[in-house]
Scaffold this motif. Sequence first.
Motif, short mmCIF file in Angstrom:
data_model
loop_
_atom_site.label_atom_id
_atom_site.label_comp_id
_atom_site.label_asym_id
_atom_site.label_seq_id
_atom_site.Cartn_x
_atom_site.Cartn_y
_atom_site.Cartn_z
N ALA A 108 0.85 -1.20 0.00
CA ALA A 108 0.00 0.00 0.00
C ALA A 108 0.88 1.25 0.00
N THR A 109 0.43 2.28 -0.69
CA THR A 109 1.23 3.51 -0.78
C THR A 109 0.57 4.71 -0.11
N GLY A 110 -0.70 4.60 0.31
CA GLY A 110 -1.36 5.77 0.87
C GLY A 110 -2.17 5.53 2.12
N LEU A 111 -2.21 4.28 2.62
CA LEU A 111 -3.01 4.02 3.80
C LEU A 111 -2.54 2.75 4.49
N CYS A 112 -2.98 2.60 5.73
CA CYS A 112 -2.85 1.33 6.45
C CYS A 112 -4.16 1.10 7.18
#
Length: 143
Positions: free
Chosen positions: A36-40
């Motif tokens: 993922a690049t924008g959230l967890c």
Amino acid sequence: MTTPTPTCRRVRPDTTFDGLQGFNYFEGISAQSTGATGLCMHMLVIPPGGRAKAHLHEAHETAIYVIGGEAEMWFGEDLGEYMTVRAGDFLYIPAGMPHLPANRSTTEPCVAVLARTDPNEQERVVLRPDLDALLARRTGSEP
């Protein structure tokens, strides 16, 4: 070298990790688990009597949905504000907001799903031991 094309991934919350905040989290979606690049997004079970360390998430927002139980939270620059969240509640925490969640129940866990705009989850956690001490003095409880 070419970067692989992202694809859909299923993650089972079979693995836990120790958060800097003092809780164990069930691993979900993150840069580490899925790329993922924008959230967890993780699941948290706060055990009866469990309490986090005062902290904030630099430059990242947090959204929480409480699945079961109840938690309390002190928040604000000096942890001077307080709220309770219960099963069915959504909670928003702005980026950089100091907070300290806890489960006052002696018998019931609090279960929640957390999502943040930081795909690396723990990289921008800033502990605030000064606020732990301040809250302990104010409430007469141990940090």
